[in-house]
Design an enzyme around this catalytic site. Structure first.
Site, PDB file in Angstrom:
ATOM      1  N   LYS A 107       2.035   5.307   1.761  1.00  0.00           N
ATOM      2  CA  LYS A 107       2.431   5.447   2.956  1.00  0.00           C
ATOM      3  C   LYS A 107       2.201   7.105   2.886  1.00  0.00           C
ATOM      4  O   LYS A 107       2.275   7.464   2.417  1.00  0.00           O
ATOM      5  CB  LYS A 107       3.216   5.200   3.799  1.00  0.00           C
ATOM      6  CG  LYS A 107       3.156   5.298   4.904  1.00  0.00           C
ATOM      7  CD  LYS A 107       4.360   5.210   5.873  1.00  0.00           C
ATOM      8  CE  LYS A 107       5.100   5.730   7.601  1.00  0.00           C
ATOM      9  NZ  LYS A 107       4.546   7.032   8.035  1.00  0.00           N
ATOM     10  N   GLU A 130       0.723  -1.103   0.025  1.00  0.00           N
ATOM     11  CA  GLU A 130       0.108   0.034   0.150  1.00  0.00           C
ATOM     12  C   GLU A 130       0.695   0.702   0.194  1.00  0.00           C
ATOM     13  O   GLU A 130       2.413   1.193   0.558  1.00  0.00           O
ATOM     14  CB  GLU A 130      -0.561   0.282   1.216  1.00  0.00           C
ATOM     15  CG  GLU A 130      -2.082  -1.438   1.399  1.00  0.00           C
ATOM     16  CD  GLU A 130      -2.814  -0.992   3.076  1.00  0.00           C
ATOM     17  OE1 GLU A 130      -2.364  -0.407   3.528  1.00  0.00           O
ATOM     18  OE2 GLU A 130      -3.151  -2.226   3.443  1.00  0.00           O
TER      19      GLU A 130
END
Ligand code: IVH
Length: 708
Positions: free
Chosen positions: A131, A129
Site C-alpha cells: 500500500k 500488494e
C-alpha cells in the site's frame, strides 16, 4: 487550556458540543491537507479524530448530518483545475487497523463466509500488494495515447492534472503495444509517489533556496505531501522539477476492441507491466490467511529498506468472477482490504531540548519527547538538525509536535501543532543555541563557535571535550573502521567518564584490571573486550584512515587516499597539489588532511597506535595495475547465496569498481541474487548484463567457495 482536553481520549460529557468541535477541527485539517497541502497533524491523529466522530454519530443518530466530514470520501476538487467526472468511481478501501496477523485472518474469514466456502474448500488465492503512501491517480488512455490524468478528488469527481502528469517519465504517453493489442479505452489506476532519497534531496534543495532568500519556498513534511503538492502545481514547469514516480495497481474503465478477457487480477498487473507501467515487484499471489499474514510480516520487515514509504499492504481476491460476486459496500469493495503497519508519524510533547555534541564538535539540538510509538519503535529523542531548522519550525519546550520515523532514518521533528500551543509556551523565546548555552559547550565548557557561512555551532574543545572524545572512540571502533566488536557506546561512556581512556591508543593500553573495575563488567565480558581489541589490531589502511575521523574523510575517500598513496607515510608527506590528484578530493578535503597531519598531537596518536601493535599492509600506490575494474560501476540487488551485500561491495571496491544504488545507462553490470526486484527489471530493459554470485567471482578472478 490544556490541549489534551480537546484531543484526549476521555469521553466528552457533552456529545453535541464534542461533535461540533470535532467537525470544526476535522474540516480545518481537511482544508489544510487537501487544499493547502500543509497538514499540521499526522494522519494517525486525523484518523483517530474521524473515528471518534464516527462513533459519536453512530451512538447518537440524531447528531448525524449530511455535511459531516464523515460523509465525505477523500478530498475536494480545487477550483484551479478543471473537474473530471471519473468514468468509474475511484474507490476507497476498507482498512484493517489491527496490525497483527489477526487482520489477515479476519479478512480471509470474511471472504470465505461471503463466498459460502466450506472449511475443507481450497484456500482462497489473493494478490498481496504494497500500500503505497502517495496519492491516487487515474490515467485515461484512448487509442493507446494518454488522454487525461485525474486525481481522485471525492472519488466521483477529481481534478484534471494532465499537464503535470505528462512531465513524469515513469508514465507512458503511449502504451507499449509490441507485445499485445491495447483496448480502445483503458483507465489505469495507481499511485503517484516520491522516493525517500529523492524526498531528502528535494528538501535539501528547498533549504538551500530558503537560505538564498527565495520567497515562497518551503520544505515538505513528508514524501506524500510533496507529491501531492507537485501534482497540483499550477505551473507544469515546477511539477517537472519534482521527482514524481508512479506505480500501477488496478483499472478503471476498460472498453472497446482489444479488451482482454482477464480472469485474475494478477493477469491485469502483468499486462499493465507489458504496456509500460511500473508495477511494484513485491506483488505476489498468495494462498489463504496464512499466505496473507506471511506477506504482511515479510513486508513489515522489508519496510525500512524499501526506497519509498508504504503504510501497509493491500490484499485483493485474485479471481475476478469472485470479485464481481463479492461486490461493493457503498464505496468500498468487499474483495479488498488494506492491512496497516504502525504509523510513521505521531504526535507527542517536547519535554526538553538538549544540545548534543558530535564527534567533530557539531552541536545538534535534540528534542526530548514524551515516549511515543512511531514507525514500529518507541521514540524518546528526535533531531532538530541545527539551530536554523529548529527556529524555522519554531519548536519550543512544551509544544505538541509531529514526529516522523520512516525507514532507518533517525526520528525527526517535522512540525509544531501550533493550534495546541499553550499561552505560556507562546510567551517563551524562540530557540537560540548561544543563549541557551551561554556560549559554552555543555560538556567541556569550551567556547562555542560558528564559522561565517556555516549553519552549525561547534564546540571548540576538540579532543579535550569528553563528548567529542567518546564520539571519536566510537567512530574508530565501528564496524566499517577498526571493527572492535565489543566496544559499544555504554562501555565507551564508562571508560571516558572513569578516565581510563582519553585517547585512541589508551584503548589498547588498558588491561583486564581496568575493565573488571568498571560497574557491571563481568570477567567474561572483560575478556571479550580484550579479545576484540586484539583482533582489531590487524587491519587495512583504508579502515585505519577512516577510523582516525579526519574531517571530511569518509569511507570512500579513505579508500581512494589509501589506494592513491599506498602508505600512510606517503599520504602524510603529500603536498596539497598531490592530494588534489586523488579522485573526489577537493580543496576542502585536502586542507582538512593537511591540518590533521600538521597537528603534532595527531601524529603522536598514530605513532602510539603503531607501537601498541596496530598493523596494516601498505598497498601498491595506484598505477591502475591492481584496479582492473577502475571506472566500472556495478549495482547489487536481491540476496546472493553466500555473500552479504556489504562483502560483495567491498570485494568490488577493492579492485577499483564503484557500487551504485540504482541502475542507469552507465551501469556496467548488475549482480543479482534471489528476489531481485525492479533493479533487475531495469537492467533487462536497458540491456545491461546481469551476473549471479558465481559470475561475480569469475569477474574478480577468484574461486567461489566450494559450496556454490
Ligand atoms: S486498490 C480496490 N491497491 O489506497 C480499491 N489502492 O483507499 C482501489 N493505495 O488512495 C484501491 N496502494 O491510492 C489499491 N496497491 C494498492 C494501493 C492502493 C495504495 C491507495 C489508493 C487509495 C487508497 C485506497
Amino acid at each position: 487550556m490544556n490541549p489534551s482536553d480537546l484531543f484526549g481520549d476521555a469521553p466528552h460529557p457533552e456529545p453535541v458540543a464534542r461533535v461540533a468541535e470535532l467537525r470544526r477541527v476535522l474540516l480545518e485539517h481537511a482544508h489544510r491537507y487537501y487544499v493547502l497541502d500543509e497538514p499540521s497533524i499526522p494522519d494517525a491523529e486525523y484518523d483517530r479524530l474521524m473515528h471518534e466522530l464516527h462513533n459519536l454519530e453512530q451512538a447518537h443518530p440524531s447528531l448525524r448530518s449530511p455535511d459531516s466530514p464523515t460523509q465525505r470520501v477523500g478530498g475536494q476538487a480545487l477550483d484551479a483545475f478543471a473537474q473530471v467526472r471519473h468514468a468509474k468511481p475511484m474507490l476507497s478501501i476498507r482498512t484493517e487497523t489491527d496490525t497483527t496477523p489477526q487482520g489477515a485472518i479476519a479478512f480471509d474469514a470474511r471472504i470465505r463466509k461471503e463466498l459460502a466456502l466450506a472449511p475443507d474448500d481450497d484456500p482462497v488465492e489473493y494478490v498481496a500488494e504494497l500500500k503505497f503512501d502517495g496519492l491516487a491517480m487515474s490515467l485515461r488512455y484512448e487509442q493507446g495515447l494518454l488522454a487525461q490524468a485525474a486525481t481522485r478528488g471525492d472519488g466521483e469527481v477529481g481534478e484534471d492534472v494532465t499537464s503535470n502528469i505528462r512531465t513524469m517519465k515513469s508514465i507512458p504517453l503511449r502504451l507499449r503495444s509490441d507485445a499485445r493489442t491495447v483496448p480502445e479505452v483503458l483507465e489505469v489506476r495507481g499511485e503517484v509517489y516520491i522516493r525517500r532519497d529523492d524526498f531528502a534531496a528535494l528538501n535539501e534543495r528547498q533549504r538551500a533556496r530558503i537560505a538564498a532568500g527565495l520567497k515562497n519556498e518551503k520544505t515538505f513534511v513528508n514524501p506524500r505531501n510533496a507529491a501531492a503538492g507537485a501534482v497540483r502545481q499550477l505551473d507544469p514547469g515546477i511539477a517537472a522539477e519534482r521527482p514524481l514516480r508512479f506505480f500501477a495497481y488496478g483499472l478503471g474503465e476498460v472498453s472497446g476492441a482489444g479488451t482482454p478477457d482477464w480472469q485474475h487480477h494478477f493477469e491485469i498487473l502483468r499486462d499493465l507491466k507489458d504496456w509500460g507501467f511500473p508495477v511494484a515487484s513485491q506483488a505476489e499471489c498468495v494462498k489463504g490467511a496464512e499466505g496473507l499474514a506471511d506477506f504482511h510480516s515479510r513486508m513489515g520487515q522489508a519496510r525500512d529498506a524499501l526506497p519509498f514509504d508504504i503504510d501497509g499492504v493491500v490484499y485483493k481476491v485474485n479471481r475476478l468472477d469472485w470479485q464481481r460476486q463479492l461486490g461493493f459496500l457503498t464505496r468500498e469493495p468487499r474483495w479488498a482490504v488494506a492491512h496497516k503497519y504502525p504509523a510513521q508519524e505521531q504526535m507527542t510533547r517536547v519535554l526538553d531540548i538538549e544540545i548534543q555534541v558530535g564527534r567533530t564538535g557539531k552541536l545538534t539540538p535534540v528534542a526530548k519527547l514524551s515516549p511515543v510509538f512511531v514507525g514500529g519503535v518507541t521514540v524518546t529523542n528526535a533531531t532538530l538538525h541545527n539551530e536554523e531548522e529548529a527556529r524555522r519550525k519554531d519548536v519550543r519546550i512544551g509544544d505538541m509536535v509531529v514526529v516522523r520515523r520512516a525507514g532507518d532514518v533517525i526520528p525527526e521533528v517535522v512540525s509544531v501543532v501550533l493550534e495546541q500551543r499553550s499561552p505560556e509556551v507562546s510567551e517563551s523565546v524562540p530557540f537560540d543555541i548561544y543563549r541557551r548555552l551561554q556560549g559554552r559547550c555543555p560538556i567541556c565548557q569550551s567556547e562555542i563557535v560558528r564559522e561565517p557561512g556555516e549553519v552549525d555551532w561547534r564546540c571548540d574543545g576538540g579532543l579535550f571535550c569528553p563528548a567529542q572524545r567518546k564520539q571519536a572512540l566510537l567512530h574508530f571502533a565501528q564496524r566499517r573502521a577498526m571493527d572492535i566488536e565489543d566496544l559499544g557506546d555504554k562501555l565507551v561512556d564508562q571508560l571516558v567518564d572513569a578516565s581510563v581512556v582519553r585517547t585512541l591508543p589508551d584503548l589498547y593500553r588498558m588491561g583486564f584490571a581496568h575493565l573488571v573495575a568498571l560497574d557491571r563488567m563481568a570477567e567474561k565480558s572483560a575478556n571479550n573486550v580484550l579479545r576484540s581489541l586484539e583482533k582489531s589490531k590487524q587491519t587495512t589502511l583504508p579502515r585505519f584512515l577512516f577510523g582516525l575521523g579526519i574531517r571530511h574523510v569518509g569511507e570512500a575517500t579513505a579508500r581512494d587516499l589509501a589506494r592513491h598513496f599506498g602508505s600512510l607515510e606517503a599520504l602524510m608527506a603529500a603536498e596539497e597539489d598531490q592530494l588534489l590528484q586523488v579522485p573526489d578530493v577537493g580543496p576542502v578535503v585536502a586542507q582538512s588532511l593537511r591540518l590533521f597531519f600538521a597537528e603534532a598531537h595527531n601524529r603522536e596518536v598514530i605513532e602510539q597506535l603503531q607501537s601498541c601493535g596496530v598493523r596494516w599492509e601498505n598497498l601498491e600506490p595506484s598505477a591502475g595495475a591492481h584496479l582492473p575494474l577502475a571506472g566500472k560501476t556495478y549495482v547489487l540487488t536481491g540476496t546472493l547465496p553466500t555473500l552479504s551485500r556489504e562483502a560483495a561491495k567491498e570485494m568490488l571496491e577493492q579492485v577499483g569498481a564503484k557500487v551504485a544504488g540504482s541502475v542507469s545507462k552507465k551501469t556496467t553490470a548488475v549482480i543479482a541474487g534471489a528476489e531481485a526486484g525492479s533493479k533487475l527489471d531495469k537492467a533487462t530493459e536497458l540491456g545491461i548484463p546481469v551476473l549471479d554470485e558465481s559470475g561475480l567471482y569469475a569477474l574478480l578472478g577468484q574461486q567461489p567457495p566450494s559450496s556454490l
